[in-house]
Design a protein around this motif. Sequence first.
Motif, PDB file in Angstrom:
ATOM      1  N   PRO B 129       0.825  -1.217   0.000  1.00 16.20           N
ATOM      2  CA  PRO B 129       0.000   0.000   0.000  1.00 16.20           C
ATOM      3  C   PRO B 129       0.857   1.264   0.000  1.00 16.20           C
ATOM      4  O   PRO B 129       0.385   2.337  -0.327  1.00 16.20           O
ATOM      5  N   ASN B 132       2.401   0.926  -3.918  1.00 10.25           N
ATOM      6  CA  ASN B 132       1.449   0.453  -4.933  1.00 10.25           C
ATOM      7  C   ASN B 132       2.104  -0.472  -5.966  1.00 10.25           C
ATOM      8  O   ASN B 132       1.782  -0.429  -7.147  1.00 10.25           O
ATOM      9  N   GLU B 156      -3.868   4.971  -5.078  1.00 13.27           N
ATOM     10  CA  GLU B 156      -3.542   5.757  -3.882  1.00 13.27           C
ATOM     11  C   GLU B 156      -3.013   4.830  -2.773  1.00 13.27           C
ATOM     12  O   GLU B 156      -1.991   5.103  -2.161  1.00 13.27           O
ATOM     13  N   ALA B 157      -3.728   3.772  -2.516  1.00 18.06           N
ATOM     14  CA  ALA B 157      -3.306   2.817  -1.472  1.00 18.06           C
ATOM     15  C   ALA B 157      -3.889   1.448  -1.815  1.00 18.06           C
ATOM     16  O   ALA B 157      -5.027   1.165  -1.449  1.00 18.06           O
ATOM     17  N   GLY B 159      -4.985  -2.238  -1.725  1.00 13.57           N
ATOM     18  CA  GLY B 159      -5.369  -3.043  -0.573  1.00 13.57           C
ATOM     19  C   GLY B 159      -5.472  -4.504  -0.943  1.00 13.57           C
ATOM     20  O   GLY B 159      -4.451  -5.152  -1.221  1.00 13.57           O
ATOM     21  N   PRO B 160      -6.692  -5.041  -0.993  1.00 18.30           N
ATOM     22  CA  PRO B 160      -6.836  -6.482  -1.205  1.00 18.30           C
ATOM     23  C   PRO B 160      -6.403  -6.905  -2.610  1.00 18.30           C
ATOM     24  O   PRO B 160      -6.483  -6.134  -3.562  1.00 18.30           O
ATOM     25  N   ALA B 175      -7.926   0.753  -1.917  1.00 14.39           N
ATOM     26  CA  ALA B 175      -8.772   0.988  -0.745  1.00 14.39           C
ATOM     27  C   ALA B 175      -9.095   2.467  -0.559  1.00 14.39           C
ATOM     28  O   ALA B 175     -10.072   2.806   0.101  1.00 14.39           O
ATOM     29  N   ALA B 176      -8.298   3.346  -1.141  1.00 15.88           N
ATOM     30  CA  ALA B 176      -8.530   4.785  -0.967  1.00 15.88           C
ATOM     31  C   ALA B 176      -9.453   5.344  -2.033  1.00 15.88           C
ATOM     32  O   ALA B 176     -10.321   6.153  -1.747  1.00 15.88           O
ATOM     33  N   ARG B 177      -9.275   4.926  -3.282  1.00 17.71           N
ATOM     34  CA  ARG B 177     -10.034   5.541  -4.377  1.00 17.71           C
ATOM     35  C   ARG B 177     -11.208   4.697  -4.851  1.00 17.71           C
ATOM     36  O   ARG B 177     -11.961   5.124  -5.731  1.00 17.71           O
ATOM     37  N   SER B 199     -14.630   1.627  -0.409  1.00 15.02           N
ATOM     38  CA  SER B 199     -13.312   1.280   0.108  1.00 15.02           C
ATOM     39  C   SER B 199     -13.162  -0.242   0.105  1.00 15.02           C
ATOM     40  O   SER B 199     -13.540  -0.905   1.080  1.00 15.02           O
ATOM     41  N   ILE B 201     -12.122  -3.719   0.799  1.00 16.22           N
ATOM     42  CA  ILE B 201     -11.347  -4.225   1.938  1.00 16.22           C
ATOM     43  C   ILE B 201     -11.005  -5.694   1.756  1.00 16.22           C
ATOM     44  O   ILE B 201     -10.049  -6.194   2.349  1.00 16.22           O
ATOM     45  N   SER B 202     -11.783  -6.390   0.915  1.00 15.58           N
ATOM     46  CA  SER B 202     -11.551  -7.833   0.757  1.00 15.58           C
ATOM     47  C   SER B 202     -12.120  -8.292  -0.585  1.00 15.58           C
ATOM     48  O   SER B 202     -13.140  -7.763  -1.043  1.00 15.58           O
ATOM     49  N   ARG B 217     -16.013  -1.643   2.539  1.00 12.20           N
ATOM     50  CA  ARG B 217     -16.100  -1.342   3.967  1.00 12.20           C
ATOM     51  C   ARG B 217     -16.892  -0.066   4.239  1.00 12.20           C
ATOM     52  O   ARG B 217     -17.613   0.036   5.216  1.00 12.20           O
ATOM     53  N   LEU B 218     -16.736   0.885   3.341  1.00 12.58           N
ATOM     54  CA  LEU B 218     -17.332   2.203   3.554  1.00 12.58           C
ATOM     55  C   LEU B 218     -18.852   2.128   3.653  1.00 12.58           C
ATOM     56  O   LEU B 218     -19.460   2.709   4.547  1.00 12.58           O
TER      57      LEU B 218
END
Lengths: 385, 279
Positions: B129, B132, B156-157, B159-160, B175-177, B199, B201-202, B217-218
Motif C-alpha cells: 500500500p 502500490n 492511492e493505497a 489493498g486487497p 482501498a482509498a479511491r 473502500s 477491503i476484501s 467497507r465504507l
Amino acid sequence: MKWNCLFALTAYLFLFAGEAVAVERVLVFDDVKKTDLQANFQSDCVATQPPSNFQKLQRVPTKSNAFFLYFDPSLIEPARFGKFFDYTFYVAVAGSNPPVWYSCGTQVYTQGAFLDRSETAHFTIKVGGAIDDGALDIPLHSIASRDFIEITSVTKPAKVDLSQSTGIELSLHNLLPDQDLLVEPSIQATASHPGYWVSTNNVKLEDAVSKEIIRIPPGESSLVRLRLEPNKIPTLLATLGSVKPDAAHENITAVVSYRSDLGGVSRTKPVNIVVRFTPSLVSLIVALLAGSLLGTLAAQFLPGTWKGFYAMGQRAARGIVFSFVAELFAMLLVALGSKFVFLQFDLDPWQFLPVLFIGFAISGGKEVLSYMGLMKQQNATAENA
Amino acid sequence: MKRIVRGVVIALAALSLAAGATNGPIGLDWHQGGYLYLLLKNGSVSILEETTKQRLATIPTTFGLEPAEIFSARLKERDYVFVSGFVGRNGAVYQYTAEGKPYAKFATPEQAASFDVDPERRLLYVASPVTNVVYAINLDQKGSAAKRVAYIREAEAVGPIIFDRVRNRVMVGDAARGVLYEVDVTTGSYRPIATDLGSPISLGIGPQFKTLYIADRLAGRIHIFRLENGAYKRIDTIETGLRSLSAVATGPSETVFVADGSNAYQLSLKTRKLTRFAY
C-alpha cells in the motif's frame, strides 16, 4: 430556527432521493501542515440515525452553531493494509427535527518524522446549501518505524536475585508528547543460556498497577518486572565463573510490543538486557562457612602447626567470626559504592566464589596465604612500590 | 427462580457477545473440500468445519503480529493456510499446515500485507500500500527476494489482492479511491476495471473463477462481478447493513461468507439473508 428547519428539510430530501447509502461530501478537512508532520483527510459521509452513545462522544460545534461534529477517538484504527488510519465522525444538523445525522468514514494519511501526537484540524461542513466550519483537536498517528518507547534495566547489569525470583526490574519511558502508550504484558524473550531459566516461553511484564495492558502517560516512566524464573543450580554455578562486581552472567533479548493509545499502529522494541545473578543469602553463608573451615583445615597441614583438635576448634571458631566480620564490611563498602579489594583482587561480596575466598583467606591466615605465594606476591609488590 | 436463571443466561449471552466483539473475525477463507478459516483480531485463526461450523483447531497468535489477511490453498496435495500482517512495521506472511502447525515465514517488501497464492507456480502475490507495487515471492525458495510484477501508478493505497489462475491475472483493489485494477502477471500491464467501489477491503473469487466478490467497507456492500467475454462486469450489489464489513469469501451453494470484525456470517446470494454463526 427557520434555517435549522430548512437544513433538516434539505437533508431529508437528499436522504430520500439518494437512498440511505448514498455517499456525500458533507465533511471536508483542511490538510494539517507542520514542519515534521503532514496529514490529509478523505471523508465520505452517509446519512444515518443518531448513534446510541452520541452523548458520550466528543462534541464540537461549528463557528455559527449550524452543525455539530461528533467524534469518538477510541474508534480510530489503522487501516487493514497499513497506509492510512480510519476515523469515524458524525455530523448533526443543529436543532433539526426529526434529527439529521451523517456518519463520515474518514481516511487519514500522515507523513513525516513525527511521533504520534494531537493536532488541531480545521473542517468545513456542507449540507444542502448551508456551509459552516470549525476546528477540533484530533490524535494523529504515524506508520513510520520510529520508537515511541525507551527501555532500560534499573540496575546495570540487571540483578537477578536467586533467592526471591523477583524478576528483572525495567524502566519503560513514554517518548510521546501527549498520548498514552499501551504496552502488552506478553513479551518475547530469548536467552543466550536458555538452561539458566525455568522457561523463556510465556514471559510477562508485570506492572504494580495492572496485570492487563500497561498504560504509561505521556512523557512518564513506569517500572515493571520482567518475570523470568532462574534455574537455581545452573545459575549458581554460572556465578562461580566471574569474580568482578560488574561481570555479566547472561544476556537476554526481550521484544516488547506496544502501541500509542487511540488507534496507533502496533510496534515492537527489542532490548538487550545484561544479567548478573545474585546468590541467595543462605548460599553466601554456606560459602563463607565452607571457605572458613577449608582455610582452618589448610592451616593445620602446614609444618609445625598441628596442636590438637581443641586448638583447631578454637581457631575454626575464631576464623568463622572474623570471616563474618570481613564479609559484612565488604558488603557495606560495596553497598556504599566503594570497592572491596583484597590481595589485589577486586571482589564482589555478593557472589559465591569471592565469599568462599574471603572465608578461606581470613581463616587460613597469613601462613596459608604465604604458603600459597599470595602474601609474598603482595609483599614484593609493596616493596617494589 | 426462573427469573434468576433467565438473568444468568442473558448475562452469559451478553458476556459471550462482548467477548466475541472484542476479538471478532477480520478475515476469512474457504475453498471447496477445505476447512473454513477465520482470522481473528488478535491474530489467532479459528479452523471450522464448513457445514457444521464446529471448531476443529485454533492457530495461536504470533507474537507482535498485527493481522491483515488470510488465505488457504492446496499445494502438492496438501492444504495450507497463510496469514499476513505486520510485525512491528514490517510485513510478513506466515504459512501453516491445515492443522495449524507453523511451516514457513515470508518477509514482504514495503509493508505489503495483502496477498494471494498461485498454487500452480507456487508463488505468493503481495501488494504494497506504500508504493502500490505488486510483487511475487517464490514459495519454494525461502529467503528469496520478492520479484516486482507491476507498479500501479494511479493507485492511492492498494489493498486487497486476489489471483485469477484461469486468466493469469491478479485483481487489486485501491482501498482509498475505490478502484479495482486487473494486472497481467506475465507482462505487468494493468488496467482499471471498476470504479465507485467505496473502500474495497476484501476480495473473493468463485470456484470456477467466473465470479468476483468485493467487500466495500465504507458502505457495507458486496459488489458482485461476473466474467463475460473475458472481462469482469458488475452484475449486482448487496447491502449487508454491516457497519465495518471486513471480509468476503466464496461459500458453498450460492452463498458467501462475510465478517465485520465482530461476527461471522453466511450470506445467501438468492435471499440476501445474513445468517450469523459462532466461531
